[in-house]
Design an enzyme around this catalytic site. Structure first.
Site, PDB file in Angstrom:
ATOM      1  N   LYS A  81       0.684  -1.422   0.065  1.00  0.00           N
ATOM      2  CA  LYS A  81      -0.076   0.558   0.352  1.00  0.00           C
ATOM      3  C   LYS A  81       1.259   0.778   0.289  1.00  0.00           C
ATOM      4  O   LYS A  81       0.675   1.839   0.918  1.00  0.00           O
ATOM      5  CB  LYS A  81      -1.194   0.048   1.475  1.00  0.00           C
ATOM      6  CG  LYS A  81      -2.533  -1.336   0.956  1.00  0.00           C
ATOM      7  CD  LYS A  81      -3.229  -0.504   2.034  1.00  0.00           C
ATOM      8  CE  LYS A  81      -3.763  -2.103   1.969  1.00  0.00           C
ATOM      9  NZ  LYS A  81      -3.316  -3.521   2.955  1.00  0.00           N
TER      10      LYS A  81
HETATM   11  O1  S5P Z   1      -9.954  -2.256   2.648  1.00  0.00           O
HETATM   12  C1  S5P Z   1      -8.599  -3.248   2.898  1.00  0.00           C
HETATM   13  C2  S5P Z   1      -7.493  -3.853   2.123  1.00  0.00           C
HETATM   14  C3  S5P Z   1      -6.906  -4.642   2.453  1.00  0.00           C
HETATM   15  S1  S5P Z   1      -5.933  -4.876   1.179  1.00  0.00           S
HETATM   16  N1  S5P Z   1      -9.135  -4.306   3.555  1.00  0.00           N
HETATM   17  C4  S5P Z   1      -7.872  -4.853   3.961  1.00  0.00           C
HETATM   18  O2  S5P Z   1      -8.945  -6.181   4.631  1.00  0.00           O
HETATM   19  N2  S5P Z   1      -7.033  -5.413   3.346  1.00  0.00           N
HETATM   20  C5  S5P Z   1      -5.674  -6.100   3.615  1.00  0.00           C
HETATM   21  O3  S5P Z   1      -6.492  -7.202   3.637  1.00  0.00           O
HETATM   22  C6  S5P Z   1      -5.765  -5.864   4.825  1.00  0.00           C
HETATM   23  O4  S5P Z   1      -4.667  -5.632   5.198  1.00  0.00           O
HETATM   24  C7  S5P Z   1      -5.150  -7.600   5.193  1.00  0.00           C
HETATM   25  O5  S5P Z   1      -3.889  -8.063   5.504  1.00  0.00           O
HETATM   26  C8  S5P Z   1      -6.282  -8.577   4.554  1.00  0.00           C
HETATM   27  C9  S5P Z   1      -7.490  -8.965   5.164  1.00  0.00           C
HETATM   28  O6  S5P Z   1      -6.988  -9.897   6.220  1.00  0.00           O
HETATM   29  P1  S5P Z   1      -8.593 -10.762   7.429  1.00  0.00           P
HETATM   30  O7  S5P Z   1      -8.087 -11.606   8.294  1.00  0.00           O
HETATM   31  O8  S5P Z   1      -9.309  -9.260   7.759  1.00  0.00           O
HETATM   32  O9  S5P Z   1      -9.478 -11.252   6.476  1.00  0.00           O
END
Ligand code: S5P
Length: 459
Positions: free
Chosen positions: A297
Site C-alpha cells: 500500500k
Molecule cells: O480495504 C482493505 C484492503 C486490504 S488490502 N481491507 C483489508 O482488510 N485489506 C487487507 O486484507 C488487510 O491488510 C489484511 O491483510 C487482509 C484482510 O485480512 P482479514 O484477516 O481481515 O481477512
C-alpha cells in the site's frame, strides 16, 4: 370514493402526464412523459391514491410496505398510514458510514413485504430493488404500481413469479383522455404506434467470465492471474498476515495448491532475511503455481515509492508479481512499478474509511488510465476493464472488533462482481489452514459461477 376514471382525471390535472415529443434517458423519443411526483403534493389525492392501491389486493398477508425510491416513498408512507402495515425504507445508495444498511426500519427475516412503485417501464428498478430486499431475507411476492407504461416491465416481473397489480395503464389512460376531449385521435394513434414498437428488452447486467477477461487482458500479470484462476478453478488469494518466516513458509506450503496468489505484508516478518524468507517462498510459489502479491500500500511521492519498491532489505521489485498501492500520490506516483502489476486501493473495508464516493471516483480515474494498474481493491463494484480484488471476507465473523467489516463470498461475487477474494484470518487462524483454504476456494468458485447466471432472482 369517486370512480377510478374521475380519480384519474383529478390526478391528471396536477400535470402528471404530458404529451408531445420527449427524449428519454435511453435516447428514445417518446410521445408522452410521466412524472407522478406531483401527486404527493395534494394530500387528498395522495390519501385516495393510497386507498386505491390498497384496494387492489387482499392485505392479510403483508408484514411490511416498501416504496421504490424516490417517487413511491410518499405513496408507500400514505399506504402504511391507511392500512397500519409498517413501513420500511429502501435507500438509493448504501450509507457511507456505519452500518452500510440498504433497508432502514424495523423488520425481521422472513417477513412478507408489499412493494410499491410509481411507474413501471422496463422493470429494471424493480428488479434491482427486489434483489436488495431479498438480500435482507425479506420476501416479495406482490408489487403495486400506479401506472404501467406497457413497455414490457410487467411481463418481465410476472415471468419471474411476481404478481404485479397496476392501477392504471397507459392505454386506458389514453382512452379516458380521448373520451374527455383531452387527446386527439391522431395523438392516440401516435402513442399506440410507439407502444407497439417500444417493448424494452431489459437485459440484466451480467459479469464477464474469467475466460472473457483473460482474452481481453492487456497486462501480462492480469493474464497470468486469470490463467491460474481458470486452471485451478480458484479465485482465492490468501493473506499471510503472519509474523515469522517459518509461519509464512508453512502457510504457503499448506494453502499453495488452492490459491491463485499469496498476499504478504513482508514488513511484519520479524526474522526477515532475503535468502531465508524470499528464496524459499519463491520456490513454493513456483511449485504450487501461485503469484506473490505484496500488500505494501505505497502512499508517497513517486521518487520515495520507487526507493521503497526497489531498495531496503525487502527489495520488493525482485520478487513480487504485483503490489498494492494507494493512488493518493497521483498518476505519476505509479510510474515506478514498471515490472509488476499494480492493484490500486480504491475503497477500504474498514469502518469509517475516508474512501468516500467522490474519493473512489477520483481513484478510479487514475487506476483506469494507468498502464501499470491491473486492478483495484474495493468494497464497491468497479468497471470491468480492471480486476476487482475484495478483502474483508470471512464465513464465520462479521467483524474483528478492530474496525474490519466482513462480507460473505456469495455477497461479493453476486453483488459486487468481484474477481478475486482476499481471505486472511479466516484461513491462517483456522485450526486447519489447508482445509479452510479448500473450503474458501470451493465457496468462492461456486459463488463466481452463480454470479455468471443471468437471472439472480430466485423463487
Ligand atoms: O480495504 C482493505 C484492503 C486490504 S488490502 N481491507 C483489508 O482488510 N485489506 C487487507 O486484507 C488487510 O491488510 C489484511 O491483510 C487482509 C484482510 O485480512 P482479514 O484477516 O481481515 O481477512
Amino acid at each position: 370514493m369517486e370512480s377510478k376514471k374521475e380519480f384519474f382525471l383529478e390526478c391528471y390535472k396536477l400535470g402528471i402526464i404530458k404529451f408531445g415529443r420527449f427524449t428519454l434517458k435511453s435516447g428514445i423519443e417518446s410521445p408522452f412523459y410521466v412524472d407522478l411526483r406531483p401527486l404527493a403534493s395534494d394530500p387528498k389525492i395522495l390519501k385516495n391514491l393510497a386507498n386505491y392501491l390498497l384496494d387492489m389486493l387482499p392485505l392479510d398477508n403483508f408484514d411490511l410496505i416498501c416504496g421504490v425510491p424516490y417517487a413511491a416513498l410518499p405513496m408507500a408512507t400514505a399506504m402504511s398510514l391507511e392500512s397500519y402495515i409498517p413501513l420500511i425504507i429502501k435507500r438509493k445508495e448504501a450509507k457511507e458510514y456505519g452500518t452500510k444498511k440498504m433497508i432502514e426500519g424495523i423488520y425481521q427475516k422472513g417477513q412478507n413485504c408489499l412493494l410499491v412503485e410509481d411507474v413501471i417501464t422496463s422493470g429494471k428498478s424493480l428488479v434491482e430493488t427486489i434483489a436488495e430486499i431479498e438480500q435482507e431475507d425479506l420476501k416479495v411476492a406482490d408489487i403495486v404500481v400506479v401506472l404501467d407504461r406497457e413497455q414490457g416491465g410487467k411481463q418481465l416481473l410476472e415471468s419471474r413469479g411476481y404478481r404485479v397489480h397496476t392501477l392504471f395503464n397507459i392505454s386506458e389512460v389514453c382512452t379516458i383522455l380521448q373520451e374527455n376531449g383531452e387527446l386527439s385521435d391522431d395523438e392516440v394513434k401516435r402513442i399506440q404506434d410507439f407502444l407497439l414498437g417500444n417493448h424494452i428488452q431489459f437485459e440484466e447486467k451480467t459479469r464477464s467470465s474469467y475466460q472473457q477477461k483473460f482474452e481481453n487482458a492487456q497486462h501480462s500479470v492480469s493474464k497470468k492471474l486469470l490463467e491460474i484462476a481458470l486452471a485451478k478453478e480458484s479465485n482465492l488469494i490468501a493473506s499471510a498476515d503472519v509474523t515469522t518466516t517459518a509461519a509464512l513458509l508453512d502457510l504457503a506450503e499448506k494453502v499453495g495448491p488452492h490459491i491463485i496468489a499469496l498476499k504478504t505484508h513482508i514488513d511484519i516478518i520479524s526474522d526477515f532475511e532475503y535468502e531465508k524468507t524470499i528464496l524459499p517462498l519463491k520456490q513454493i510459489a513456483l511449485k504450487h503455481q501461485f503469484l506473490l502479491m505484496e500488500d505494501r500500500k505505497f502512499a508517497d511521492i513517486g521518487n520515495t515509492q520507487e526507493l521503497q519498491f526497489t531498495s531496503g532489505v525487502f527489495r520488493i521489485t525482485d520478487w513480487a508479481d504485483f503490489v498494492t498501492s494507494q493512488v493518493i500520490g497521483g498518476f505519476e506516483s505509479l510510474d515506478c512499478f514498471k515490472n509488476v502489476g499494480v492493484v490500486a486501493i480504491v475503497g477500504m473495508s474498514s469502518k469509517g474509511t475516508l474512501t468516500s464516493n467522490s474519493y473512489r471516483e477520483e481513484a478510479l480515474k487514475v487506476a483506469l488510465s494507468h498502464p501499470n494498474v491491473i486492478g483495484g481493491v474495493s468494497q464497491n463494484p468497479i468497471p470491468e476493464e480492471i480486476l476487482l480484488f475484495t478483502p474483508g471476507v470471512n464465513l464465520a465473523d462479521s467483524g474483528d472488533g478492530k474496525g474490519q467489516q466482513y462480507n460473505t463470498p456469495e455477497h461479493i461475487f453476486k453483488t459486487l462482481h468481484t474477481d478475486f477474494m482476499i481471505v486472511g484470518r479466516g484461513i491462517y487462524q483456522s485450526e486447519n489452514p489447508e482445509q479452510a483454504a479448500l473450503i474458501y476456494k470451493n465457496e468462492g468458485w461456486k459463488s463466481y459461477l452463480n454470479s455468471l447466471e443471468k437471472n439472480p432472482v430466485e423463487h
